[in-house]
Design an enzyme around this catalytic site. Structure first.
Site, PDB file in Angstrom:
ATOM      1  N   ARG A 201       8.940   1.238   4.198  1.00 39.87           N
ATOM      2  CA  ARG A 201       7.829   0.953   4.930  1.00 39.87           C
ATOM      3  C   ARG A 201       8.213  -0.148   6.031  1.00 39.87           C
ATOM      4  O   ARG A 201       9.362  -0.908   5.779  1.00 39.87           O
ATOM      5  CB  ARG A 201       6.577   0.627   4.284  1.00 39.87           C
ATOM      6  CG  ARG A 201       6.029   1.857   3.642  1.00 39.87           C
ATOM      7  CD  ARG A 201       5.330   2.873   4.365  1.00 39.87           C
ATOM      8  NE  ARG A 201       4.685   3.631   3.599  1.00 39.87           N
ATOM      9  CZ  ARG A 201       5.281   4.837   3.001  1.00 39.87           C
ATOM     10  NH1 ARG A 201       6.527   4.991   3.259  1.00 39.87           N
ATOM     11  NH2 ARG A 201       4.494   5.610   2.198  1.00 39.87           N
TER      12      ARG A 201
ATOM     13  N   TYR B  14      -8.472   9.163   6.158  1.00 37.46           N
ATOM     14  CA  TYR B  14      -8.125   7.901   6.927  1.00 37.46           C
ATOM     15  C   TYR B  14      -7.351   8.128   8.080  1.00 37.46           C
ATOM     16  O   TYR B  14      -7.932   7.678   9.114  1.00 37.46           O
ATOM     17  CB  TYR B  14      -7.617   6.901   5.923  1.00 37.46           C
ATOM     18  CG  TYR B  14      -7.098   5.688   6.634  1.00 37.46           C
ATOM     19  CD1 TYR B  14      -8.052   4.825   7.162  1.00 37.46           C
ATOM     20  CD2 TYR B  14      -5.887   5.261   6.949  1.00 37.46           C
ATOM     21  CE1 TYR B  14      -7.791   3.685   7.918  1.00 37.46           C
ATOM     22  CE2 TYR B  14      -5.579   4.147   7.435  1.00 37.46           C
ATOM     23  CZ  TYR B  14      -6.543   3.514   8.230  1.00 37.46           C
ATOM     24  OH  TYR B  14      -6.151   2.193   8.851  1.00 37.46           O
TER      25      TYR B  14
ATOM     26  N   LYS C 210      -8.535   7.890  12.301  1.00 39.10           N
ATOM     27  CA  LYS C 210      -7.840   7.025  13.365  1.00 39.10           C
ATOM     28  C   LYS C 210      -7.332   7.932  14.494  1.00 39.10           C
ATOM     29  O   LYS C 210      -7.362   7.374  15.598  1.00 39.10           O
ATOM     30  CB  LYS C 210      -6.784   6.071  12.770  1.00 39.10           C
ATOM     31  CG  LYS C 210      -7.253   5.213  11.805  1.00 39.10           C
ATOM     32  CD  LYS C 210      -8.004   3.976  12.539  1.00 39.10           C
ATOM     33  CE  LYS C 210      -8.502   2.779  11.623  1.00 39.10           C
ATOM     34  NZ  LYS C 210      -9.265   1.849  12.593  1.00 39.10           N
TER      35      LYS C 210
ATOM     36  N   SER D 141      -3.479   3.158  13.425  1.00 42.17           N
ATOM     37  CA  SER D 141      -2.554   3.076  12.344  1.00 42.17           C
ATOM     38  C   SER D 141      -1.348   3.973  12.214  1.00 42.17           C
ATOM     39  O   SER D 141      -1.383   5.159  12.834  1.00 42.17           O
ATOM     40  CB  SER D 141      -3.651   3.430  11.015  1.00 42.17           C
ATOM     41  OG  SER D 141      -2.666   3.468   9.815  1.00 42.17           O
TER      42      SER D 141
HETATM   43  C1  WQD Z   1       3.195   0.985   0.580  1.00 44.68           C
HETATM   44  C2  WQD Z   1       4.292   1.530  -0.620  1.00 44.68           C
HETATM   45  C3  WQD Z   1       3.381   3.067  -1.943  1.00 44.68           C
HETATM   46  C4  WQD Z   1       1.317  -0.010  -4.439  1.00 44.68           C
HETATM   47  C5  WQD Z   1      -1.521   2.713   4.072  1.00 44.68           C
HETATM   48  C6  WQD Z   1      -2.006   3.231   5.050  1.00 44.68           C
HETATM   49  C7  WQD Z   1      -1.773   2.466   6.422  1.00 44.68           C
HETATM   50  C8  WQD Z   1      -2.184   1.078   6.194  1.00 44.68           C
HETATM   51  C9  WQD Z   1      -1.691   0.694   4.718  1.00 44.68           C
HETATM   52  C10 WQD Z   1      -4.703   0.554   6.112  1.00 44.68           C
HETATM   53  C11 WQD Z   1       4.006   3.101  -0.738  1.00 44.68           C
HETATM   54  C12 WQD Z   1       4.174   2.012  -2.701  1.00 44.68           C
HETATM   55  C13 WQD Z   1       2.089   0.879  -3.647  1.00 44.68           C
HETATM   56  C14 WQD Z   1       2.141  -0.023  -5.932  1.00 44.68           C
HETATM   57  C15 WQD Z   1       3.946   1.183  -4.952  1.00 44.68           C
HETATM   58  N1  WQD Z   1      -3.631   1.095   6.181  1.00 44.68           N
HETATM   59  N2  WQD Z   1       3.462   1.028  -3.973  1.00 44.68           N
HETATM   60  N3  WQD Z   1       3.191   0.474  -6.072  1.00 44.68           N
HETATM   61  O1  WQD Z   1       0.309   3.697   1.828  1.00 44.68           O
HETATM   62  O2  WQD Z   1       2.180   2.800   3.001  1.00 44.68           O
HETATM   63  O3  WQD Z   1      -0.160   2.570   3.845  1.00 44.68           O
HETATM   64  O4  WQD Z   1      -1.926   1.199   3.859  1.00 44.68           O
HETATM   65  O5  WQD Z   1      -4.666  -0.654   5.839  1.00 44.68           O
HETATM   66  O6  WQD Z   1      -2.162   2.983   7.429  1.00 44.68           O
HETATM   67  O7  WQD Z   1      -1.449   4.579   5.517  1.00 44.68           O
HETATM   68  O8  WQD Z   1       0.492   1.055   1.919  1.00 44.68           O
HETATM   69  O9  WQD Z   1       0.712  -0.763   0.597  1.00 44.68           O
HETATM   70  O10 WQD Z   1      -0.575   1.495  -0.346  1.00 44.68           O
HETATM   71  O11 WQD Z   1       1.912   1.489  -0.215  1.00 44.68           O
HETATM   72  O12 WQD Z   1       5.103   1.582  -5.122  1.00 44.68           O
HETATM   73  O13 WQD Z   1       1.637  -0.654  -6.798  1.00 44.68           O
HETATM   74  O14 WQD Z   1       4.392   1.055  -1.849  1.00 44.68           O
HETATM   75  O15 WQD Z   1       3.542   4.174  -2.727  1.00 44.68           O
HETATM   76  O16 WQD Z   1       5.281   3.674  -0.722  1.00 44.68           O
HETATM   77  P1  WQD Z   1       0.728   2.698   2.672  1.00 44.68           P
HETATM   78  P2  WQD Z   1       0.650   0.669   0.616  1.00 44.68           P
END
Ligand code: WQD
Length: 325
Positions: A219, A143, A147, A119
């Site tokens: 992202r 997490y 990994k 990841s």
């Molecule tokens: C993306 C962005 C949130 C929800 C993690 C792990 C990665 C992968 C995916 C396993 C962030 C923002 C989110 C919301 C928001 N792992 N957000 N409002 O945290 O980048 O990645 O999950 O599956 O390894 O690190 O993914 O989709 O949670 O968030 O503003 O309601 O969206 O803060 O910036 P993340 P995410």
């Protein structure tokens, strides 16, 4: 000869299985069905197996021998960052212990090719933008640390001489190959926003004061079908005996802010998405974008799909009638 996919009843696993079967590979799946759904493996050779259990090495060794497995794609794992902070020991047992049991079985059965699901969470805040595989790994949640520990274990088994392996560092995976294959667990941005729109609630943006162009987190969103293709390409390279880097990023190289994702969701779904700005979520790096040049140079892989295809396919799958599970 066949390929074993652990976690093959899951969201990503189901797409990897589809990528392999569509080109005629014989596929064997194990999954504990904790989040996987049996419909995804209908018609395949399938065993329920908890890789973290004490009898997993013997059970998996028997499966490897019975089906003449030549390579393993290991996706079975826990993957929720918040949950990992609450139950770290459980995450280590599941993710690190599960991998150890799999490697014990592979070594005994003399199965020597592995693709390990890692990841971008291994990077934490340790990288530049974009992040290169050679950047310091500095995960900021349990997490990500499970990994990274997995990557180390894989490297050690390679050093020991019996294993050939690549760890794929997935960036933010979303989208669907077809309506039935969509992600059913709303733990990531795109499906979370869909759920809120359907419920008539405003999408939430966790922080708009990051040092990014619009202040929201950036992202790298990669289509799950592109990700599945990367696994197939790695398996081909391993089977051909090619020397490969230990780790490869799988991302598009294009960063998108949360607000840009919401804008695309508004465009694709037609739902007004005036977001609610909320405080920062703990543990979120400001920007995480893949430098995808290494996987392109090694395998000729690059993402075919962009954010519009990701959101369009995810939305179609999200609204499709659900089968049970
Ligand atoms: C993306 C962005 C949130 C929800 C993690 C792990 C990665 C992968 C995916 C396993 C962030 C923002 C989110 C919301 C928001 N792992 N957000 N409002 O945290 O980048 O990645 O999950 O599956 O390894 O690190 O993914 O989709 O949670 O968030 O503003 O309601 O969206 O803060 O910036 P993340 P995410």
């Amino acid at each position: 000869m066949s390929v074993l996919v652990t976690g093959g009843a899951g969201y990503i696993g189901g797409h990897v299985v589809a990528g392999l079967t569509s080109r005629g590979e014989s596929v064997v799946v194990i999954d504990d069905l904790s989040t996987g759904v049996p419909e995804r493996v209908a018609g395949l050779v399938f065993s329920v197996c908890d890789l973290a259990s004490d009898d997993a090495p013997a059970q998996v060794e028997a499966i490897l021998r019975e089906h003449d497995v030549r390579a393993v794609v290991h996706l079975a794992a826990k993957k929720q960052v918040g949950e990992s902070a609450q139950r770290p020991a459980w995450y280590y047992r599941e993710n690190v212990g599960g991998l150890a049991n799999l490697l014990l079985a592979m070594e005994s059965a003399r199965v020597s090719n592995l693709v390990f699901s890692s990841s971008a969470a291994v990077y934490g805040n340790g990288t530049g933008v974009p992040a290169r595989e050679s950047d310091a790994a500095d995960p900021i949640n349990p997490y990500g640390r499970t990994k990274l520990a997995g990557e180390w274990m894989v490297r050690d088994a390679v050093r020991a001489g019996w294993l050939r392996a690549v760890s794929l560092r997935y960036f933010n995976v979303a989208g669907a190959g077809n309506d039935l294959s969509a992600d059913r667990f709303a733990t990531n941005l795109v499906p979370i926003v869909f759920e809120r729109l359907i419920a008539g609630e405003a999408p939430r943006v966790f922080g708009d004061d990051y040092p990014t162009p619009d202040g929201t987190c950036v992202r790298d969103y990669v289509h799950v079908v592109d990700l599945a293709d990367a696994h197939v390409a790695v398996l081909d390279a391993l089977s051909a005996g090619r020397a490969m880097p230990a780790e490869l990023n799988v991302g598009t190289g294009v960063g998108r802010s949360v607000l840009e994702v919401l804008e695309m969701i508004r465009d694709v779904t037609g739902h007004a998405t005036t977001p609610a700005i909320e405080p920062r979520r703990i543990g979120d790096p400001a920007a995480l974008v893949a430098d995808s040049s290494l996987i392109h140079a090694e395998l000729g892989w690059s993402a075919k799909f962009g954010l519009r295809e990701i959101i369009t396919s995810a939305w179609s799958g999200f609204r499709a009638p659900r089968v049970s599970g």
